[in-house]
Design a protein around this motif. Sequence first.
Motif, PDB file in Angstrom:
ATOM      1  N   UNK A 126       0.826  -1.204   0.000  1.00 18.11           N
ATOM      2  CA  UNK A 126       0.000   0.000   0.000  1.00 18.11           C
ATOM      3  C   UNK A 126       0.867   1.263   0.000  1.00 18.11           C
ATOM      4  N   UNK A 127       1.918   1.258   0.806  1.00 15.32           N
ATOM      5  CA  UNK A 127       2.833   2.408   0.844  1.00 15.32           C
ATOM      6  C   UNK A 127       3.419   2.673  -0.542  1.00 15.32           C
ATOM      7  N   UNK A 128       3.954   1.622  -1.171  1.00 16.53           N
ATOM      8  CA  UNK A 128       4.593   1.804  -2.469  1.00 16.53           C
ATOM      9  C   UNK A 128       3.580   2.194  -3.544  1.00 16.53           C
ATOM     10  N   UNK A 129       2.382   1.626  -3.490  1.00 17.32           N
ATOM     11  CA  UNK A 129       1.351   2.005  -4.464  1.00 17.32           C
ATOM     12  C   UNK A 129       0.968   3.472  -4.316  1.00 17.32           C
ATOM     13  N   UNK A 130       0.933   3.961  -3.077  1.00 18.69           N
ATOM     14  CA  UNK A 130       0.622   5.374  -2.840  1.00 18.69           C
ATOM     15  C   UNK A 130       1.739   6.296  -3.311  1.00 18.69           C
ATOM     16  N   UNK A 131       2.995   5.856  -3.118  1.00 21.28           N
ATOM     17  CA  UNK A 131       4.140   6.717  -3.421  1.00 21.28           C
ATOM     18  C   UNK A 131       4.721   6.525  -4.821  1.00 21.28           C
ATOM     19  N   UNK A 132       4.518   5.367  -5.418  1.00 17.61           N
ATOM     20  CA  UNK A 132       5.061   5.091  -6.755  1.00 17.61           C
ATOM     21  C   UNK A 132       4.066   4.290  -7.592  1.00 17.61           C
ATOM     22  N   UNK A 133       2.879   4.812  -7.828  1.00 17.04           N
ATOM     23  CA  UNK A 133       1.862   4.041  -8.559  1.00 17.04           C
ATOM     24  C   UNK A 133       2.301   3.651  -9.967  1.00 17.04           C
ATOM     25  N   UNK A 134       3.155   4.452 -10.563  1.00 15.47           N
ATOM     26  CA  UNK A 134       3.620   4.160 -11.930  1.00 15.47           C
ATOM     27  C   UNK A 134       4.501   2.920 -12.001  1.00 15.47           C
ATOM     28  N   UNK A 135       4.984   2.445 -10.861  1.00 11.37           N
ATOM     29  CA  UNK A 135       5.876   1.282 -10.825  1.00 11.37           C
ATOM     30  C   UNK A 135       5.114  -0.044 -10.903  1.00 11.37           C
ATOM     31  N   UNK A 136       3.801  -0.008 -10.749  1.00 14.66           N
ATOM     32  CA  UNK A 136       3.011  -1.235 -10.660  1.00 14.66           C
ATOM     33  C   UNK A 136       2.338  -1.592 -11.972  1.00 14.66           C
ATOM     34  N   UNK A 137       2.296  -2.890 -12.253  1.00 14.44           N
ATOM     35  CA  UNK A 137       1.594  -3.439 -13.412  1.00 14.44           C
ATOM     36  C   UNK A 137       0.747  -4.614 -12.941  1.00 14.44           C
ATOM     37  N   UNK A 138      -0.487  -4.659 -13.412  1.00 10.71           N
ATOM     38  CA  UNK A 138      -1.369  -5.757 -13.063  1.00 10.71           C
ATOM     39  C   UNK A 138      -1.405  -6.788 -14.178  1.00 10.71           C
ATOM     40  N   UNK A 139      -1.647  -8.021 -13.817  1.00 11.86           N
ATOM     41  CA  UNK A 139      -1.745  -9.120 -14.779  1.00 11.86           C
ATOM     42  C   UNK A 139      -3.119  -9.749 -14.671  1.00 11.86           C
ATOM     43  N   UNK A 140      -3.651 -10.147 -15.807  1.00 11.86           N
ATOM     44  CA  UNK A 140      -4.984 -10.739 -15.861  1.00 11.86           C
ATOM     45  C   UNK A 140      -4.955 -12.016 -16.691  1.00 11.86           C
ATOM     46  N   UNK A 141      -5.827 -12.945 -16.353  1.00 10.72           N
ATOM     47  CA  UNK A 141      -5.990 -14.162 -17.152  1.00 10.72           C
ATOM     48  C   UNK A 141      -6.887 -13.829 -18.349  1.00 10.72           C
ATOM     49  N   UNK A 142      -7.021 -14.768 -19.265  1.00 10.70           N
ATOM     50  CA  UNK A 142      -7.779 -14.537 -20.500  1.00 10.70           C
ATOM     51  C   UNK A 142      -9.198 -14.049 -20.250  1.00 10.70           C
ATOM     52  N   UNK A 143      -9.815 -14.481 -19.160  1.00  8.92           N
ATOM     53  CA  UNK A 143     -11.181 -14.059 -18.848  1.00  8.92           C
ATOM     54  C   UNK A 143     -11.255 -12.614 -18.363  1.00  8.92           C
ATOM     55  N   UNK A 144     -10.094 -12.029 -18.063  1.00 10.56           N
ATOM     56  CA  UNK A 144     -10.047 -10.664 -17.553  1.00 10.56           C
ATOM     57  C   UNK A 144      -9.916 -10.576 -16.049  1.00 10.56           C
ATOM     58  N   UNK A 145     -10.013 -11.711 -15.363  1.00  9.93           N
ATOM     59  CA  UNK A 145      -9.870 -11.720 -13.904  1.00  9.93           C
ATOM     60  C   UNK A 145      -8.422 -11.420 -13.517  1.00  9.93           C
ATOM     61  N   UNK A 146      -8.224 -10.631 -12.468  1.00  9.24           N
ATOM     62  CA  UNK A 146      -6.852 -10.342 -12.038  1.00  9.24           C
ATOM     63  C   UNK A 146      -6.143 -11.596 -11.563  1.00  9.24           C
ATOM     64  N   UNK A 147      -4.845 -11.693 -11.884  1.00  8.17           N
ATOM     65  CA  UNK A 147      -4.082 -12.866 -11.474  1.00  8.17           C
ATOM     66  C   UNK A 147      -2.794 -12.519 -10.733  1.00  8.17           C
TER      67      UNK A 147
END
Length: 55
Positions: free
Chosen positions: A11-32
Amino acid sequence: MAGCEQAALASYWMDHRPEAFRGFHVASGAPSGYAARLDLRERDAGVDRGVDAMW
């Protein structure tokens, strides 16, 4: 490190460096998962013991 402590650090890093994060999703679009690539700076010392160990 306990799950609560890990969640607080994420949470700290997401608040301070949101540009550093990438999310991954499966083919259905659900987060993985997610990954972060942090450009660490000297001012980050003392916030995260993992950063302290690398610094």
